[in-house]
Design an enzyme around this catalytic site. Structure first.
Site: not given
Ligand code: F6R
Length: 607
Positions: A2, A27, A73, A99-100, A480, A484, A487, A503, A602
């Site tokens: 948000c 975000r 969001w 927000n929250g 990772e 990606k 996501e 396994h 984000k």
């Molecule tokens: C992956 C991604 C999320 C963040 C996670 C932590 O592409 O964007 O998995 O890595 O939400 O976010 P931060 O680093 O901002 O604490």
């Protein structure tokens, strides 16, 4: 997640609010809305979908000089128009964006309903509107303060009263708010990105503070009315307006920025001649470093993967026990916090609620916790009070790329410092330092010729399932890579330690399943060959990320992507890049919304 923006000044608010919402789009959100005080009443528009939709809907709207706006969001209640913010009280004289999360929502809602309040949405935020109305006797600040005292949970709040066309009230508890002080205008936002086009002079609100904002500035007090002092701070250059710079997407731009962002994470920190390093913000002398008996890296998602990578290097080079923890698990399981451990809270945004919760838990138990954060001045950086900024620059794409390599780099710098207080000799220290400073050029070299990413994307784009495998330092890279692809391309996939694959996950392989194997030269390379043969024997098609010049391995795979040869401990900084590019290419082929993938945010400021 948000976003809040509020404007009061001598210019029409609406265009500024819409522009602020656009600046926060990165975000992640699913609906947007705006409220203005106009001709003694509230003017409100909100809907699901993109800010573009809202912008069209409010075109030609009133030229009011103050307003509040929000990108939502969804947490409490579905993605619907009534659930979008702003929310109003029953008489439609008070508008709120929030927000929250209100944790005692059910009890508060029941009380308000018993008082005869009719709710128009499923959100927790609407409670604020009614609660503030209940306590309103003519003074906006008093009403907000009285209302928040009943709320358990987190809030960043902007409130507007139709009766008071000259003030906006803001309140914060656990959800960031920053006030931008302009010339004849004041802008409140949950993200400095929404302010920087107008002013760099800001006040960061702290928890339990309430601000009365007018066009001339802000009057900040604690909820209980006691006064607080605030320095006006200047937003860092890193908040310069984010542009795509000729790239089709922010994600692609950010992938290509990694040689420079890694360079920034190293700048002024490595002393090759001394075979050592220095991290100013860490506040640890050699004696302090020598006293560290273990290291715990805490983070979520990509930041957790950076922690896993760093933990391997810390054990490998410094021979100090190290591990990575998922913040959301760590914070709620009554963790052991040994006094001789160094904790690192890793976060790009510096606002992730779970990581912040873990930091607070470590602090509560007397632990020593340092931030490894990108966003300067963010809540985690401030809460830790010491640590390392990774300086990757603004990361706008929701999928994290350059923050990962910067986080790993910063933690490798720490590893060198830690290792030099132990078993790493001067010469060994120099070698480690040289490997680190050599990384940006190798990244540049790779990005100049990234290999057959298109062919690999072709294979992956139509797959029903994809497996990412790696051993040792390449295991977090496999995780990772899979994250990606999930996501931004929404393809079912998983990352696994290559040796563990037999396994269980081997059962998922069938004729033509793409398997992405990360196997640079190093201690695990030969073992990876056995795994490669195992998956090929089940009909899998292997996309191999290997060291340039490793011709034996190259010839074993269907598609081979060479990356420049490096020392093993820095190899993740190279091997992760083809995986970032691969998911980008796959998402592009599938027509996904790459910079704003579905359901993701984000900055995840809720639990
Ligand atoms: C992956 C991604 C999320 C963040 C996670 C932590 O592409 O964007 O998995 O890595 O939400 O976010 P931060 O680093 O901002 O604490």
């Amino acid at each position: 997640m948000c976003g809040i923006i509020a404007y009061i000044g001598d210019q029409p608010a609406l265009p500024r609010l819409v522009e602020g919402l656009r600046r926060m789009e990165y975000r992640g959100y699913d609906s947007a809305g705006v409220a203005l005080v106009y001709e003694d009443s509230l003017w409100v528009r909100k809907d699901v979908g993109r800010v573009d939709n809202l912008a069209r809907a409010v075109e030609g709207g009133p030229g009011a000089l103050m307003g509040i706006a929000h990108t939502r969001w969804a947490t409490h209640g579905g993605i619907t128009q009534p659930n979008a913010h702003p929310h109003l009280d029953g008489e439609q004289r008070i508008a709120v964006v929030h927000n929250g999360i209100i944790e005692n929502m059910n009890a508060l809602k029941a009380q308000l309903q018993a008082d005869g309040v009719v709710f128009r949405s499923e959100t927790d935020t609407e409670i604020f509107a009614h609660l503030i109305r209940k306590h309103y006797t003519g003074d906006p600040r008093e009403a907000v303060c009285a209302a928040v005292k009943h709320v358990r949970g987190t809030y960043g709040l902007a409130v507007m009263f139709a009766d008071h066309p000259n003030v906006i009230v803001a309140a914060r508890n656990g959800s960031p708010l920053v006030i931008g002080l302009g010339d004849g205008e004041t802008i409140l936002a949950s993200d400095p990105q929404a302010i920087v086009a107008h002013t760099r002079r800001v006040i960061y609100l702290r928890d339990r503070e309430v601000a009365v904002i007018s066009r001339d500035g802000a009057n900040v007090q604690l909820v209980d009315g006691s006064s607080v002092g605030h320095e006006i701070e200047l937003l860092d250059n890193e908040y310069d307006l984010a542009e795509k710079g000729g790239f089709a997407h922010f994600m692609l731009k950010e992938i290509h920025e990694q040689s420079e962002s890694i360079e920034r994470a190293l700048r002024g920190r490595i002393q090759v001649d001394d075979g050592n390093a220095k991290l100013g913000g860490l506040e640890m002398s050699p004696r302090d470093l020598r006293a560290v008996a273990r290291v715990v890296c805490i983070g979520c998602g990509t930041s957790y993967h950076a922690g896993l990578t760093a933990a391997l290097a810390i054990e490998d080079l410094a021979r100090v026990p190290a591990r990575a923890e998922i913040a959301s698990e760590f914070r709620h399981r009554h963790p052991i916090v040994p006094p001789d451990a160094a904790f690192f809270a890793i976060s790009q945004s510096g606002e992730t609620a779970d990581t912040l919760g873990a930091v607070q838990e470590v602090m509560l138990k007397g632990g020593d916790v340092h931030g490894v954060v990108n966003v300067v001045g963010s809540t985690i950086a401030r809460t830790c009070g010491k640590g390392v900024y990774v300086y990757s620059g603004p990361e706008i794409a929701v999928a994290s790329t350059k923050a990962f390599t910067s986080q790993v780099t910063a933690l490798l710098v720490f590893t060198l410092m830690l290792a030099r207080t132990r078993n790493l000799s001067f010469e060994q220290g120099q070698r480690v330092a040289r490997h680190l400073v050599g990384v940006p050029d190798k990244v540049r070299e790779y990005l100049a010729d990234p290999g057959p990413i298109s062919a690999a994307a072709e294979l992956v784009a139509n797959a029903r399932y994809v497996q990412f495998l790696g051993r040792g330092y390449s295991y977090p890279v496999a995780l990772e890579g899979a994250l990606k692809l999930k996501e931004i391309a929404y393809i079912p996939c998983e990352g696994y330690p290559a040796g563990e694959m037999k396994h269980g996950p081997i059962a998922m392989l069938e004729e033509g399943t793409p398997v992405i194997m990360v196997a640079p030269r190093g201690s695990q390379r030969d073992k990876a060959i056995s795994n490669l043969r195992e998956v090929q024997a089940r009909g899998a098609k292997v996309i191999l990320v290997h060291s340039a010049g490793d011709d034996e391995l190259r010839d074993m795979a269907e598609i081979s992507i060479p990356v420049p040869q490096t020392a093993e401990f820095v190899s993740p900084l190279l091997t992760v890049i083809p995986l970032q590019l691969l998911s980008y290419e796959v998402a592009l082929r599938l027509g996904r919304d790459i910079d704003k993938p579905r359901n993701l945010a984000k900055s995840v400021t809720v639990e």
